[in-house]
Structure formats: C-alpha cells, structure tokens
Write an enzyme that holds these catalytic residues in place. Structure first.
Site, PDB file in Angstrom:
ATOM      1  CG  ASP A   1       4.433   1.466  11.185  1.00  0.00           C
ATOM      2  OD1 ASP A   1       3.966   0.356  10.840  1.00  0.00           O
ATOM      3  OD2 ASP A   1       4.913   2.272  10.379  1.00  0.00           O
ATOM      4  CD  GLU A   2      -0.396   3.141  13.823  1.00  0.00           C
ATOM      5  OE1 GLU A   2       0.626   2.658  13.309  1.00  0.00           O
ATOM      6  OE2 GLU A   2      -1.329   3.618  13.151  1.00  0.00           O
TER       7      GLU A   2
ATOM      8  CB  THR B   1      -2.206  -4.534   8.535  1.00  0.00           C
ATOM      9  OG1 THR B   1      -0.928  -4.839   7.968  1.00  0.00           O
ATOM     10  CG2 THR B   1      -2.253  -3.031   8.805  1.00  0.00           C
TER      11      THR B   1
ATOM     12  CB  SER C   1       4.309   3.425   5.915  1.00  0.00           C
ATOM     13  OG  SER C   1       3.673   3.924   7.088  1.00  0.00           O
TER      14      SER C   1
ATOM     15  N   GLY D   1       1.570  -5.063  11.346  1.00  0.00           N
ATOM     16  CA  GLY D   1       1.475  -4.054  10.293  1.00  0.00           C
ATOM     17  C   GLY D   1       1.131  -2.654  10.756  1.00  0.00           C
TER      18      GLY D   1
ATOM     19  CE  LYS E   1       1.721  -5.383   5.159  1.00  0.00           C
ATOM     20  NZ  LYS E   1       1.139  -4.636   6.270  1.00  0.00           N
TER      21      LYS E   1
ATOM     22  CE1 TYR F   1      -1.172  -5.525   4.060  1.00  0.00           C
ATOM     23  CE2 TYR F   1      -0.659  -5.153   1.759  1.00  0.00           C
ATOM     24  CZ  TYR F   1      -0.940  -4.670   3.016  1.00  0.00           C
ATOM     25  OH  TYR F   1      -0.978  -3.314   3.230  1.00  0.00           O
TER      26      TYR F   1
ATOM     27  CB  SER G   1      -0.875   0.043   1.255  1.00  0.00           C
ATOM     28  OG  SER G   1      -1.301  -1.219   1.637  1.00  0.00           O
ATOM     29  CB  THR G   2       3.894   1.967   2.034  1.00  0.00           C
ATOM     30  OG1 THR G   2       3.191   1.542   3.204  1.00  0.00           O
ATOM     31  CG2 THR G   2       4.777   3.134   2.367  1.00  0.00           C
TER      32      THR G   2
HETATM   33  C1  HMN Z   1       2.143  -1.783   3.007  1.00  0.00           C
HETATM   34  O1  HMN Z   1       1.410  -2.606   2.463  1.00  0.00           O
HETATM   35  O2  HMN Z   1       2.753  -0.939   2.368  1.00  0.00           O
HETATM   36  C2  HMN Z   1       2.329  -1.734   4.479  1.00  0.00           C
HETATM   37  O3  HMN Z   1       2.723  -2.936   4.934  1.00  0.00           O
HETATM   38  C3  HMN Z   1       1.205  -1.182   5.175  1.00  0.00           C
HETATM   39  C4  HMN Z   1       1.516  -0.891   6.639  1.00  0.00           C
HETATM   40  O4  HMN Z   1       0.854  -1.835   7.426  1.00  0.00           O
HETATM   41  C5  HMN Z   1       1.084   0.500   6.905  1.00  0.00           C
HETATM   42  N1  HMN Z   1      -0.343   0.572   6.633  1.00  0.00           N
HETATM   43  C6  HMN Z   1      -0.825   1.436   5.746  1.00  0.00           C
HETATM   44  O5  HMN Z   1      -0.153   2.308   5.243  1.00  0.00           O
HETATM   45  C7  HMN Z   1      -2.264   1.313   5.415  1.00  0.00           C
HETATM   46  C8  HMN Z   1       1.429   0.976   8.303  1.00  0.00           C
HETATM   47  O6  HMN Z   1       2.809   1.045   8.388  1.00  0.00           O
HETATM   48  C9  HMN Z   1       0.809   2.358   8.585  1.00  0.00           C
HETATM   49  O7  HMN Z   1       1.136   3.249   7.554  1.00  0.00           O
HETATM   50  C10 HMN Z   1       1.298   2.925   9.900  1.00  0.00           C
HETATM   51  O8  HMN Z   1       1.105   2.008  10.929  1.00  0.00           O
HETATM   52  C11 HMN Z   1       0.573   4.255  10.219  1.00  0.00           C
HETATM   53  O9  HMN Z   1      -0.775   4.000  10.525  1.00  0.00           O
END
Ligand code: HMN
Length: 288
Positions: A187-188, A163, A204, A185, A161, A133, A44-45
């Site tokens: 980060d927070e 999330t 991300s 997934g 993964k 994922y 997604s990133t």
């Molecule tokens: C991806 O598919 O690029 C990442 O693995 C997604 C990742 O889980 C991020 N989720 C999204 O961007 C939707 C997180 O790192 C997220 O950006 C971060 O925790 C802030 O909310």
C-alpha cells in the site's frame, strides 16, 4: 476485477474465535464507508495461515453472505496442504467467489515444476480462475519472468498479486502480459505501482484508508502525479505509524475507534498494550 481491493482483516475474540458480527460489520465498513471495489478474503491480513480448514470456510461463507454481489470477491485458498487448497477452492467456487488466489507454496523449497503443478491442480479441480499470490519477503519464493510466462500459459491464471518492491520485474511483467491482471500488494508503494500500470491493488490498510487509496489510484491513472503524491504522502504517514505500532493490531484498533467490532489478533500474534492502543486512537483521529 480491477481497482482497490481490501485484504480483509478478521476480528477474533480474546480466545481467538471468529467474531461473526464484527466480520459482517467490517465487510459493510469496507463497502459502505471505504468504497472499495472488492475484497481479498483469506490472505495474510486475515491471519489465514493460523486457521483451521473449517474456520477458513466459515469466513468465506460469512463474507459472501454479507457482501452478496455488491463487490468482487477473491478467495485466497493457498496452503502447503494441496488437498486443503483444493477443498477450499471448491468451497469458495460453489459460494460464487469471482476468482481464487493462492500463495506460492512455502516452507519447503519446492522447485518450479512443483509450484506449477500446485496451481494447475487447484485450477483443474475447481474450474475457477486463479490469481497467483507472490509475496517473496514472507514466503522466500521468487518467481522469475520466464516462470510467470509458464504459469500464465494456463488461461485460467488471470493475474498476479504482486507484493514486492521489484519495479523492474513489474515493468517487464506489464509489458509482456498486457492482458493479465496485475494487483500491487504494498500500500505504501501504491502510486509507483499505478504508474507502472497495475490494474488494481490489494492491501490491508485499505480497510481503513480505502478512500485515499482509491484517490491515489484514480489520480495516478489520469497522470495527475503531483496530486496523487500528496495523497500518498499522507497515506504513508499513516502507514508508517501503523507499521511502527503493530500492523494488524493497529488497524483493528483504528476500526474499533470507527465503531467496527474488530476484536483482536489471534495468538501467537500479541495484543497491543495501553500505550499501543492510545497511539492507534491518535492515528485514527489524525488521519481518518
Ligand atoms: C494479504 O494477503 O492479506 C494482503 O494482500 C497482503 C498485503 O499485500 C499486505 N501485506 C502484508 O500484510 C504482509 C499489505 O497491504 C501491507 O500490509 C501494507 O502494504 C503495509 O506494509
């Protein structure tokens, strides 16, 4: 295949074209400055679901060429065009990616037998390993514990993964599948996930905050929870700021502040205005 993996951003120019040199710089920044253990490419990133097949391939190529074998590489190849997923999976496998990953097929309400067939097909056609994922808040697809058990029956499905903030399901998965890889997934919520026994995390914000993420991961695994929470608190102050300003846009602006030509997001994602750019620079100065 453990530890902190950056979900790689992709720099685009004002017309939405891939900035190859910027992407190479970002790979180097992740490896040399953030010290990450691996890269998750095409997620997604990376704004992946807005790209053509050729663009997705080019990104896999550039990243592998720049990273070589310095860190582990996971290629996200999922697409509701299963033929595209297979084509991308074959391509990334030939380039030497350590594993594939694929988002659960979304948009149409696919039933579980269709989801299982999707994963089995990609694995059969590519011969590579697969990391499911699962990101229900974006896809609307919730996989139950029993369904994970069915997917994991294929030994090439090496992990997930995860999330989601469902720590009950995470605990059940950890107990039931000690030998599968679980990457968190969000980060927070890294520390609670580490305490729940994840093998790693994919995120991300690690593109800029990878060092703190590694610290949280290592302290958490050693059981030094108080110390780990101190780092998570600072991390979440940063993440709160990033989320309030525009997730990928703000991370890109921070990267630019650190000398990486991170470009812009691709439309329909919007650009930051002057105020947003200023705020991103402030976050960069304060936290990184
Ligand atoms: C991806 O598919 O690029 C990442 O693995 C997604 C990742 O889980 C991020 N989720 C999204 O961007 C939707 C997180 O790192 C997220 O950006 C971060 O925790 C802030 O909310």
């Amino acid at each position: 295949m453990k530890g902190i993996f950056s979900a790689l951003l992709v720099p685009y120019d004002e017309n939405g074209n891939i900035k190859e040199e910027g992407l190479r710089q970002l790979v180097r920044h992740n490896i040399d400055v953030c010290g990450i253990d691996g890269l998750y490419v095409g997620g997604s990133t990376g704004e992946n679901f807005m790209l053509s097949t050729e663009e997705k391939k080019r990104i896999f190529e550039i990243v592998k060429d720049e990273a070589k074998d310095q860190v582990k590489l996971i290629a996200q190849v999922g697409s509701i065009n299963l033929k595209e997923a297979v084509e991308l999976g074959k391509f990334a496998t030939a380039l030497g990616y350590d594993s594939l990953s694929a988002v659960t097929p979304f948009y149409y309400k696919f039933d579980f037998s269709e989801i299982k067939n999707y994963y089995d097909t990609i694995i059969r056609e590519t011969g590579n390993n697969m990391i499911i994922y699962s990101i229900p808040f974006l896809t609307g697809v919730n996989i139950t514990l029993n369904q994970f058990a069915e997917l994991f029956e294929n030994e090439k499905v090496i992990g997930v993964k995860f999330t989601a903030a469902d720590f009950y399901l995470l605990e059940r998965l950890r107990k039931a599948f000690p030998n599968k890889l679980i990457f968190s997934g969000f980060d927070e919520m890294l520390l609670p996930a580490v305490v729940s026994g994840v093998d790693g995390a994919i995120g991300s914000t690690f593109n800029v905050n990878g060092k703190r993420a590694k610290e949280i991961f290592e302290l958490g695994r050693k059981g030094e929870i108080e110390k780990a929470y101190q780092v998570q608190h600072v991390t979440n102050d940063l993440i709160e700021g990033i989320l309030s300003n525009g997730l990928y846009q703000t991370i890109k602006e921070i990267l630019k502040d650190k000398g990486v030509d991170a470009g812009y997001c691709r439309q329909p994602m919007k650009k930051l205005n002057e105020e947003g750019i200023k705020f991103a620079k402030e976050l960069s100065a304060k936290y990184l």
